[in-house]
Design a protein around this motif. Structure first.
Motif, PDB file in Angstrom:
ATOM      1  N   TRP A  20      91.254  43.211  22.914  1.00 31.33           N
ATOM      2  CA  TRP A  20      91.692  43.948  24.121  1.00 31.33           C
ATOM      3  C   TRP A  20      91.164  45.379  24.073  1.00 31.33           C
ATOM      4  CZ3 TRP A  20      94.151  42.414  28.454  1.00 31.33           C
ATOM      5  CH2 TRP A  20      94.654  43.422  29.280  1.00 31.33           C
ATOM      6  N   SER A  23      87.352  45.533  24.465  1.00 33.07           N
ATOM      7  CA  SER A  23      86.917  45.387  25.860  1.00 33.07           C
ATOM      8  C   SER A  23      87.144  46.685  26.626  1.00 33.07           C
ATOM      9  CB  SER A  23      87.651  44.235  26.533  1.00 33.07           C
ATOM     10  OG  SER A  23      88.995  44.560  26.678  1.00 33.07           O
ATOM     11  N   PHE A  24      88.249  47.377  26.285  1.00 33.06           N
ATOM     12  CA  PHE A  24      88.565  48.645  26.947  1.00 33.06           C
ATOM     13  C   PHE A  24      87.533  49.709  26.581  1.00 33.06           C
ATOM     14  CE2 PHE A  24      91.083  52.672  26.979  1.00 33.06           C
ATOM     15  CZ  PHE A  24      91.167  52.779  28.350  1.00 33.06           C
ATOM     16  N   SER A  27      84.153  48.997  28.247  1.00 35.50           N
ATOM     17  CA  SER A  27      84.180  49.368  29.679  1.00 35.50           C
ATOM     18  C   SER A  27      84.215  50.887  29.833  1.00 35.50           C
ATOM     19  CB  SER A  27      85.365  48.725  30.380  1.00 35.50           C
ATOM     20  OG  SER A  27      86.547  49.228  29.827  1.00 35.50           O
ATOM     21  N   ASN A  34      83.027  51.792  35.162  1.00 34.59           N
ATOM     22  CA  ASN A  34      84.476  51.776  35.005  1.00 34.59           C
ATOM     23  C   ASN A  34      85.150  52.616  36.076  1.00 34.59           C
ATOM     24  OD1 ASN A  34      86.859  51.082  33.652  1.00 34.59           O
ATOM     25  ND2 ASN A  34      86.934  53.118  32.763  1.00 34.59           N
ATOM     26  N   ASN A  37      85.015  50.878  39.161  1.00 39.36           N
ATOM     27  CA  ASN A  37      86.025  49.817  39.175  1.00 39.36           C
ATOM     28  C   ASN A  37      87.395  50.373  39.483  1.00 39.36           C
ATOM     29  OD1 ASN A  37      84.312  47.770  38.625  1.00 39.36           O
ATOM     30  ND2 ASN A  37      84.694  47.740  36.416  1.00 39.36           N
ATOM     31  N   VAL A  38      87.705  51.511  38.795  1.00 38.02           N
ATOM     32  CA  VAL A  38      89.015  52.133  38.998  1.00 38.02           C
ATOM     33  C   VAL A  38      89.166  52.561  40.441  1.00 38.02           C
ATOM     34  CG1 VAL A  38      90.494  54.062  38.356  1.00 38.02           C
ATOM     35  CG2 VAL A  38      89.188  52.876  36.605  1.00 38.02           C
ATOM     36  N   ALA A  41      89.633  49.684  42.544  1.00 38.43           N
ATOM     37  CA  ALA A  41      90.994  49.164  42.407  1.00 38.43           C
ATOM     38  C   ALA A  41      91.984  50.022  43.165  1.00 38.43           C
ATOM     39  CB  ALA A  41      91.367  49.117  40.943  1.00 38.43           C
ATOM     40  N   LEU A  42      91.772  51.370  43.024  1.00 40.92           N
ATOM     41  CA  LEU A  42      92.692  52.287  43.716  1.00 40.92           C
ATOM     42  C   LEU A  42      92.565  52.133  45.228  1.00 40.92           C
ATOM     43  CD1 LEU A  42      92.307  55.499  41.515  1.00 40.92           C
ATOM     44  CD2 LEU A  42      94.376  54.127  41.799  1.00 40.92           C
TER      45      LEU A  42
ATOM     46  N   LYS B  73      95.501  38.760  37.377  1.00 40.07           N
ATOM     47  CA  LYS B  73      94.718  39.966  37.690  1.00 40.07           C
ATOM     48  C   LYS B  73      94.431  40.742  36.421  1.00 40.07           C
ATOM     49  CE  LYS B  73      94.527  40.721  42.345  1.00 40.07           C
ATOM     50  NZ  LYS B  73      94.204  41.715  43.355  1.00 40.07           N
ATOM     51  N   THR B  74      95.422  40.741  35.519  1.00 36.61           N
ATOM     52  CA  THR B  74      95.240  41.450  34.251  1.00 36.61           C
ATOM     53  C   THR B  74      94.120  40.796  33.446  1.00 36.61           C
ATOM     54  OG1 THR B  74      97.613  41.762  34.326  1.00 36.61           O
ATOM     55  CG2 THR B  74      96.539  42.413  32.304  1.00 36.61           C
ATOM     56  N   LYS B  77      90.647  41.353  35.695  1.00 41.01           N
ATOM     57  CA  LYS B  77      90.234  42.763  35.769  1.00 41.01           C
ATOM     58  C   LYS B  77      91.058  43.563  34.777  1.00 41.01           C
ATOM     59  CE  LYS B  77      89.143  42.316  40.635  1.00 41.01           C
ATOM     60  NZ  LYS B  77      89.628  42.590  41.993  1.00 41.01           N
ATOM     61  N   GLY B  78      91.078  43.082  33.551  1.00 45.11           N
ATOM     62  CA  GLY B  78      91.947  43.646  32.518  1.00 45.11           C
ATOM     63  C   GLY B  78      91.785  45.130  32.314  1.00 45.11           C
ATOM     64  N   THR B  79      90.538  45.550  32.219  1.00 45.61           N
ATOM     65  CA  THR B  79      90.303  46.961  31.910  1.00 45.61           C
ATOM     66  C   THR B  79      90.750  47.857  33.058  1.00 45.61           C
ATOM     67  OG1 THR B  79      88.080  46.573  32.662  1.00 45.61           O
ATOM     68  CG2 THR B  79      88.415  46.621  30.286  1.00 45.61           C
ATOM     69  N   VAL B  80      90.547  47.383  34.273  1.00 47.67           N
ATOM     70  CA  VAL B  80      90.954  48.170  35.447  1.00 47.67           C
ATOM     71  C   VAL B  80      92.465  48.332  35.445  1.00 47.67           C
ATOM     72  CG1 VAL B  80      90.991  48.236  37.961  1.00 47.67           C
ATOM     73  CG2 VAL B  80      89.005  47.333  36.775  1.00 47.67           C
ATOM     74  N   PHE B  82      94.386  48.140  32.941  1.00 48.44           N
ATOM     75  CA  PHE B  82      94.809  48.948  31.803  1.00 48.44           C
ATOM     76  C   PHE B  82      94.637  50.440  32.089  1.00 48.44           C
ATOM     77  CE2 PHE B  82      94.539  50.641  27.470  1.00 48.44           C
ATOM     78  CZ  PHE B  82      95.637  50.020  26.920  1.00 48.44           C
ATOM     79  N   SER B  83      93.501  50.784  32.709  1.00 49.31           N
ATOM     80  CA  SER B  83      93.252  52.199  32.957  1.00 49.31           C
ATOM     81  C   SER B  83      94.181  52.760  34.034  1.00 49.31           C
ATOM     82  CB  SER B  83      91.794  52.406  33.360  1.00 49.31           C
ATOM     83  OG  SER B  83      91.487  51.553  34.436  1.00 49.31           O
ATOM     84  N   ARG B  84      94.684  51.874  34.881  1.00 52.30           N
ATOM     85  CA  ARG B  84      95.607  52.335  35.931  1.00 52.30           C
ATOM     86  C   ARG B  84      97.025  52.509  35.415  1.00 52.30           C
ATOM     87  NH1 ARG B  84      95.288  48.076  40.402  1.00 52.30           N
ATOM     88  NH2 ARG B  84      97.236  49.011  41.038  1.00 52.30           N
TER      89      ARG B  84
END
Lengths: 117, 293
Positions: A20, A23-24, A27, A34, A37-38, A41-42, B73-74, B77-80, B82-84
């Motif tokens: 985990w 992967s973080f 990214s 990233n 992506n954020v 997502a937002l 979704k986790t 798009k796990g990393t997304v 996580f960062s949120r």
């Protein structure tokens, strides 16, 4: 559960955790993607909430109609599939049961009755 | 005095108490499912919007900016996700992962909202007295293959969300329109049809359940069997919605937990022998199968 089992659980936990984190980190290394992506997502979530608010504000009959229609459509297709499945299963069963002695006996009985007549 | 009451009196005199526990576990399970569906799914949406309570959401239709992402979704798009996440959200995610290790696929049997939906369909079918379909050996190979294809689609995000039948079925229940997608509606309809004709049909191909099933061997919750008490009546395997034969076949190994097992506990309800099948948590027995007199 013995010690071995607990060890296994801890090992799998550590492995998954490290995967985990890896992967973080990967990214995070791709900073642009990233952040994109954020952002996506937002935006997605913002869009969702906006659309939610809009739909709440308008909460039009059209929306509820769409929801009901979608439910009816799914139920309709589901019903048709269920009927098809039951018919197919009956045909399949009939093919299987044909070889059973019960039906053979029944056939014999009918032929016997016919013979009697 | 009727024969039944006479039998009850003689049993009482002889010290045998009548244990009517048929489907008792199933009633508890349904109650938990209803509660969890409302608290963890709809409740999360309501509380997450109105206050600062963040709880994991198991229904993608109700994921908002204030609630933690759904499991799928986790995964995709796990990393997304996580960062949120911040503070309590990360804590909840860690708790969720920990609970996966502790409880395994109990999520499927007790907490999945779609599982409840499938159970409702089965309940209606039984009320209407429609005979279920039984998937044969060849069919089982097909759904095993389909299951792994879906897992790959989910992990790599290949068109899974746009065609996910759970989304198309659960969105309208939350009062939302999933968007017009003919293929999505048809797939959702096919899934509904199968779930109506076969108990827990979607669980057979559920990609999330498959991923969680990989942890089933290592979880703290296990299904154990006392081989010497088994009378080989096949009741356990007959009631299993996941067609797990191992629970009947295995004699020597007490651990009969299968990766496909969704912990519906129907086998334990159905087992007519005393303490033959049991659910254990860290080796301690929680529920036993009981003899019916």
């Amino acid at each position: 559960m013995g010690r071995k089992g607990i060890r296994k659980i801890i090992l799998v936990g550590i492995l998954l955790g490290s995967l985990w984190i890896a992967s973080f980190v990967v990214s995070a290394g791709n900073g642009t993607s990233n952040s994109n992506n954020v952002q996506n997502a937002l935006e997605e979530s913002a869009g969702k909430t906006e659309t939610n608010h809009k739909s709440k504000e308008t909460s039009s009959e059209a929306d509820s109609k769409e929801v009901i229609l979608s439910l009816v459509a799914i139920a309709g297709v589901g019903g048709a599939v269920a009927v098809l499945l039951s018919i197919m299963y009956k045909i399949y069963l009939a093919k299987k049961v044909n070889a059973m002695p019960v039906l053979y006996l029944k056939q014999k009985e009918t032929t016997f009755d016919e013979h009697k007549k | 005095m009727s024969i039944k009451s006479e039998a009850a009196v003689t049993m009482k005199k002889s010290g045998i108490t009548q244990k009517i526990r048929k489907n008792r576990l199933q009633k508890i399970r349904t109650l938990v499912q209803i509660l969890v569906t409302f608290i963890f799914s709809y409740g999360a949406f309501v509380w997450g919007e109105s206050s600062n309570i963040y709880v994991p959401v198991f229904q993608c239709s109700l994921i908002s900016s204030k609630t933690v992402s759904g499991i799928c979704k986790t995964l995709t798009k796990g990393t997304v996700a996580f960062s949120r996440m911040q503070g309590s959200q990360i804590l909840y995610l860690v708790l969720m992962l920990l609970s996966l290790f502790l409880l395994g696929k109990i999520w499927c049997g007790f907490l999945c909202p779609f599982g409840l939906f499938q159970d409702v369909l089965t309940f209606i079918r039984k009320k209407w007295k429609i005979h279920p379909i039984i998937i044969g050996r060849s069919g089982r190979i097909i759904y095993q293959l389909l299951k792994w294809i879906l897992v790959l689609c989910l992990l790599f995000g290949i068109g899974f969300c746009s065609l996910c039948p759970v989304k198309y079925i659960m969105f309208p229940f939350a009062g939302l329109f999933p968007g017009f997608n003919l293929a999505g509606f048809i797939i959702a309809g096919i899934v509904v049809g199968f779930c109506f004709m076969k108990e827990s049909a979607f669980c057979l191909i559920c990609p999330l359940g498959t991923i969680m099933g990989l942890l089933n061997r290592f979880t703290a919750v296990k299904i154990k069997k006392r081989g010497e008490g088994c009378t080989h009546c096949r009741a356990c395997t007959e009631v299993c919605p996941m067609y797990i034969d191992e629970i009947y076949q295995v004699r020597n190994n007490p651990d009969v937990t299968h990766p496909d097992c969704i912990y519906c506990l129907k086998c334990i309800d159905a087992c007519p022998e005393e303490k033959v099948l049991a659910v254990t948590f860290f080796g301690k027995t929680i529920i036993n199968s009981k003899r019916e007199y």
